[in-house]
Design an enzyme around this catalytic site. Structure first.
Site, short mmCIF file in Angstrom:
data_model
loop_
_atom_site.label_atom_id
_atom_site.label_comp_id
_atom_site.label_asym_id
_atom_site.label_seq_id
_atom_site.Cartn_x
_atom_site.Cartn_y
_atom_site.Cartn_z
CB VAL A 96 -1.03 0.00 1.06
CG1 VAL A 96 -1.50 1.40 1.34
CG2 VAL A 96 -1.71 -1.36 1.29
CB ALA A 192 -2.45 -1.82 -10.32
CE1 TYR A 193 -2.91 -9.11 -6.06
CE2 TYR A 193 -5.13 -8.56 -4.80
CZ TYR A 193 -4.09 -9.38 -5.29
OH TYR A 193 -4.33 -10.65 -4.61
CB VAL A 230 -3.71 -15.59 3.43
CG1 VAL A 230 -2.99 -16.66 3.76
CG2 VAL A 230 -5.29 -16.08 2.97
#
Length: 276
Positions: A96, A192-193, A230
């Site tokens: 981030v 973008a992810y 996760v």
């Protein structure tokens, strides 16, 4: 040529991929291949499983490198005459707080998460044997990112008739729009992810449709899933699930019984079909 069933997990020397390999070693009745870009890291991961009394095999795979994908394809064709389970887990995410320019993040992220995954599918899907399973690891972020798209883009990404070429065009446009700093004006979300994972989820829907059209009698089940949040290098230590918990849904889909007629072409999290 061996009649032994074979499963391949991409990007599996650590994190969720490693946990998926571990679970398959325990439950899949055949050879399980752990793959990694770096052979040293891959071999180390295989050795770690050996210490647990589990037997995984290693094959080099860099999904950003078409030659590497084709080397794996040829190996599987020659040794096994195909493939029974393919888990497309390899992926990347910028942190981030990463200060890399957004346009660079977009290009790099989509290169691996969407275009790399698509290349693996292009080369390996034709090898999948009847009753095979294909699992594309996406993310719930694909759903939230979809919600952040313009109505027009949402309509396109939810369409039951969108083609792979049209999807590729849209993913390419996102990267180009970020370079011109017009992506938000063009209706894209600022992740973008997220966009890369929209691509993976929609690609899965398209691929499932193609399998229905061209290989209906082969009973291959192909789905996208979210492993959850996760604790990995990617998500960080605050995440709620362990890698083994994150592996549960992908492994469930990889091991669906041969008489199951679904789920197929769906997006799942916590072993449950979600609305796209």
């Amino acid at each position: 040529m061996s009649n032994v069933p074979v499963a391949v997990v991409t990007g599996s020397n650590k994190g969720i991929g490693f946990a998926i390999v571990r679970a398959l070693c325990k439950q899949f009745p055949g050879d399980v291949y752990l793959t990694a870009r770096d052979p040293g890291r891959g071999q180390k991961a295989v050795a770690k499983l050996q210490e647990e009394g589990l037997c995984a095999l290693f094959h080099q795979l860099d999904i950003d490198d078409l030659q590497s994908i084709r080397a794996l394809r040829d190996f599987l064709k020659e040794k096994y005459g195909g493939l029974n389970v393919l888990v497309n887990n390899a992926g990347i995410a910028f942190k981030v707080r990463d200060t890399t320019p957004f346009a660079v993040q977009a290009e790099v992220t989509l290169k691996t998460n969407f275009f790399g995954t698509r290349n693996v599918c292009t080369e390996l899907l034709p090898l999948v044997k009847p009753y095979g399973k294909v699992v594309n690891v996406s993310s719930m972020v694909s759903s939230s990112a979809l919600g952040g798209c313009s109505q027009e883009l949402q309509q396109k990404f939810r369409s039951d008739t969108i083609t792979e070429d049209e999807l590729v065009e849209l993913m390419t446009k996102f990267v180009e729009d970020t370079k011109k700093s017009v992506h938000e004006k063009e209706g894209w979300p600022n992740t973008a992810y997220g966009v890369s994972k929209i691509g993976v989820t929609v690609l899965s829907r398209i691929q499932a449709r193609m399998l229905n059209e061209k290989r209906k009698g082969d009973h291959i089940l192909l789905n996208a899933c979210c492993p959850g949040w996760v604790r990995t290098d990617m998500a960080g230590p605050q995440a709620t699930k362990s890698p083994d918990e994150g592996a549960e849904t992908p492994v469930y889909l990889a091991l669906l019984p041969s008489d199951a007629d679904g789920p197929h072409g769906q997006f799942l999290s916590n072993k449950t079909v979600r609305t796209w």
